[in-house]
Design an enzyme around this catalytic site. Structure first.
Site, PDB file in Angstrom:
ATOM      1  N   ASP A  27      54.477  27.889  -0.684  1.00 40.50           N
ATOM      2  CA  ASP A  27      54.527  28.412  -2.040  1.00 40.50           C
ATOM      3  C   ASP A  27      55.786  27.879  -2.712  1.00 40.50           C
ATOM      4  O   ASP A  27      56.822  27.697  -2.057  1.00 40.50           O
ATOM      5  CB  ASP A  27      54.555  29.945  -2.039  1.00 40.50           C
ATOM      6  CG  ASP A  27      54.370  30.527  -3.434  1.00 40.50           C
ATOM      7  OD1 ASP A  27      53.210  30.752  -3.824  1.00 40.50           O
ATOM      8  OD2 ASP A  27      55.383  30.723  -4.138  1.00 40.50           O
TER       9      ASP A  27
ATOM     10  N   ARG B  11      44.226  34.637   6.999  1.00 39.41           N
ATOM     11  CA  ARG B  11      45.045  35.456   6.102  1.00 39.41           C
ATOM     12  C   ARG B  11      44.871  36.940   6.387  1.00 39.41           C
ATOM     13  O   ARG B  11      45.803  37.746   6.162  1.00 39.41           O
ATOM     14  CB  ARG B  11      44.646  35.138   4.658  1.00 39.41           C
ATOM     15  CG  ARG B  11      45.318  35.959   3.603  1.00 39.41           C
ATOM     16  CD  ARG B  11      46.812  35.680   3.488  1.00 39.41           C
ATOM     17  NE  ARG B  11      47.329  36.412   2.346  1.00 39.41           N
ATOM     18  CZ  ARG B  11      47.598  37.715   2.350  1.00 39.41           C
ATOM     19  NH1 ARG B  11      47.423  38.428   3.447  1.00 39.41           N
ATOM     20  NH2 ARG B  11      48.047  38.295   1.253  1.00 39.41           N
TER      21      ARG B  11
ATOM     22  N   ARG C 283      42.083  30.832  -0.823  1.00 37.04           N
ATOM     23  CA  ARG C 283      41.251  32.037  -0.741  1.00 37.04           C
ATOM     24  C   ARG C 283      39.761  31.815  -0.925  1.00 37.04           C
ATOM     25  O   ARG C 283      38.954  32.689  -0.609  1.00 37.04           O
ATOM     26  CB  ARG C 283      41.737  33.057  -1.777  1.00 37.04           C
ATOM     27  CG  ARG C 283      43.096  33.650  -1.448  1.00 37.04           C
ATOM     28  CD  ARG C 283      43.553  34.609  -2.514  1.00 37.04           C
ATOM     29  NE  ARG C 283      43.901  33.914  -3.754  1.00 37.04           N
ATOM     30  CZ  ARG C 283      44.176  34.546  -4.897  1.00 37.04           C
ATOM     31  NH1 ARG C 283      44.098  35.859  -4.959  1.00 37.04           N
ATOM     32  NH2 ARG C 283      44.502  33.850  -5.970  1.00 37.04           N
TER      33      ARG C 283
ATOM     34  N   TYR D 284      60.393  32.458 -13.108  1.00 35.75           N
ATOM     35  CA  TYR D 284      60.145  33.573 -12.179  1.00 35.75           C
ATOM     36  C   TYR D 284      61.425  34.356 -11.917  1.00 35.75           C
ATOM     37  O   TYR D 284      61.406  35.592 -11.835  1.00 35.75           O
ATOM     38  CB  TYR D 284      59.566  33.050 -10.865  1.00 35.75           C
ATOM     39  CG  TYR D 284      58.131  32.589 -10.978  1.00 35.75           C
ATOM     40  CD1 TYR D 284      57.083  33.508 -10.929  1.00 35.75           C
ATOM     41  CD2 TYR D 284      57.815  31.251 -11.146  1.00 35.75           C
ATOM     42  CE1 TYR D 284      55.764  33.097 -11.038  1.00 35.75           C
ATOM     43  CE2 TYR D 284      56.502  30.824 -11.256  1.00 35.75           C
ATOM     44  CZ  TYR D 284      55.484  31.752 -11.204  1.00 35.75           C
ATOM     45  OH  TYR D 284      54.176  31.344 -11.314  1.00 35.75           O
TER      46      TYR D 284
ATOM     47  N   ARG E 284      45.500  23.639  -4.515  1.00 39.10           N
ATOM     48  CA  ARG E 284      45.091  24.881  -3.841  1.00 39.10           C
ATOM     49  C   ARG E 284      43.819  24.682  -3.032  1.00 39.10           C
ATOM     50  O   ARG E 284      43.013  25.615  -2.889  1.00 39.10           O
ATOM     51  CB  ARG E 284      44.906  26.022  -4.844  1.00 39.10           C
ATOM     52  CG  ARG E 284      46.205  26.464  -5.502  1.00 39.10           C
ATOM     53  CD  ARG E 284      45.974  27.654  -6.409  1.00 39.10           C
ATOM     54  NE  ARG E 284      47.169  27.968  -7.179  1.00 39.10           N
ATOM     55  CZ  ARG E 284      47.168  28.630  -8.335  1.00 39.10           C
ATOM     56  NH1 ARG E 284      46.031  29.040  -8.862  1.00 39.10           N
ATOM     57  NH2 ARG E 284      48.291  28.885  -8.972  1.00 39.10           N
TER      58      ARG E 284
END
Length: 340
Positions: free
Chosen positions: A72, A36, A27, A147, A23
């Site tokens: 992702d 973003r 962010r 998921y 990552r």
């Protein structure tokens, strides 16, 4: 081309220990936030020019030795015919969980060139721009299945384990389809130019070793065996919270085993003797004062010398709250302290 990371993946001697962070594009970076802020996360993943921009950001800013494709792990699940949503508060959501044979039967095995062209175009754009190797990736079938079965994230994975225990035929039918999709997806990434492939088994650590051996590992082995038939790119397998699974993980067929911070690298090296190891700084250790952070890094580097080879990384993804200046300190320390 700085090929230090590639050589380390192959177990070759390098002038210093290469470093990249899971990552690393994300962010915690103001530069990422600026991009973003203009698009949704899902739209960002489908815009090759924007994916290229955010993938390059940490390379340009910090000097990492490898770039990882911005995407992702759940993107190919949408291509299988499922509705995928991302919510800021809840993360990824599948509004219609896959819990019946009819739901499994409806799943498609997509052609990546037709259904995921934006991912492959991003890889091609990055290869033209990068001076460090590019890592492609996927989720591992078990992690992806959680998921789909749960409908999103979970704390106890009740539905996943209940299906595996009580409806094993249904569970394995689902995993076989996910495995075929993932195998095709990674092969397409290699053809497009990915130089290393990492398989993320983010939830493998919820399994007892006997369940991991039955319900997760065979599908990873199948994917890697398929990849070996068509490419010689190094393969990394990362089983998060998987210290108790290392004896089994080393049979995955991967060249490199990623480790979290719950095991010392020299101890892991005794188990996985023929493997290069990747890891394993606790992401929150990036909040340590500079001197203490550098001491922690020096310890990990020393432990890593017991392995066939070592790639420095975090034990999981970098947290959004991480100060960018701490990342810079860490990367510089790895390069300086490991130089031979």
């Amino acid at each position: 081309m700085n090929d230090t990371f590639l050589r380390a993946c192959r177990g070759e001697r390098t002038e210093y220990t290469p470093v990249w962070f899971m990552r690393q594009a994300g962010r915690y970076l103001p530069e990422y936030q600026a991009v973003r802020g203009k698009v949704s996360f899902l739209e960002l993943c489908k815009r090759p020019e924007l994916c290229t921009e955010v993938t390059l950001q940490p390379i340009d800013i910090f000097g990492f030795d490898a770039a990882i494709l911005f995407s992702d792990i759940l993107i190919p699940m949408e291509a299988m015919g499922l509705q995928l949503e991302f919510h800021e508060s809840k993360g990824p959501v599948f509004p219609e969980p896959v819990r019946t044979q009819a739901a499994v039967d409806r799943l498609l095995i997509p052609d990546p060139d037709e259904c995921l062209p934006f991912v492959l175009e991003t890889i091609r754009l990055l290869r033209r721009a990068l001076k460090v190797p590019l890592i492609g990736f996927s989720g591992a079938p078990f992690t992806l299945a959680t998921y789909l079965i749960e409908g999103g994230s979970s704390k106890v994975f009740l539905e996943t384990k209940r299906m595996a225990y009580q409806q094993p035929e249904l569970y394995h039918a689902l995993l076989e389809k996910i495995t075929r999709c993932t195998s095709r997806y990674l092969q397409a990434q290699a053809r497009a130019g990915a130089q290393v492939l990492q398989i993320f088994d983010s939830w493998a650590g919820i399994l007892a070793p006997c369940d991991f051996e039955r319900f997760a590992l065979p599908y990873v082995q199948s994917i890697i065996a398929d990849l070996r038939k068509m490419t010689d790119v190094p393969i990394i397998y990362f089983a998060n919270n998987g210290a108790t699974l290392l004896e089994l993980s080393k049979t995955s067929g991967a060249d490199v085993l990623g480790l979290d911070w719950r095991i010392k690298l020299d101890e892991a090296a005794k188990i996985a003797q023929q493997h290069v190891l990747q890891g394993n700084l606790d992401p929150i250790a990036l909040f340590l004062p500079k001197e203490e952070l550098e001491k922690r890094i020096a310890t990990i580097l020393a432990e890593g010398r017991a392995a066939k080879g070592h790639i420095f990384n975090l034990g999981h993804g970098i947290l959004p709250q991480t100060p960018p200046e701490q990342v810079k300190i860490a990367v510089e320390a790895v390069h300086r302290l490991s130089r031979r």
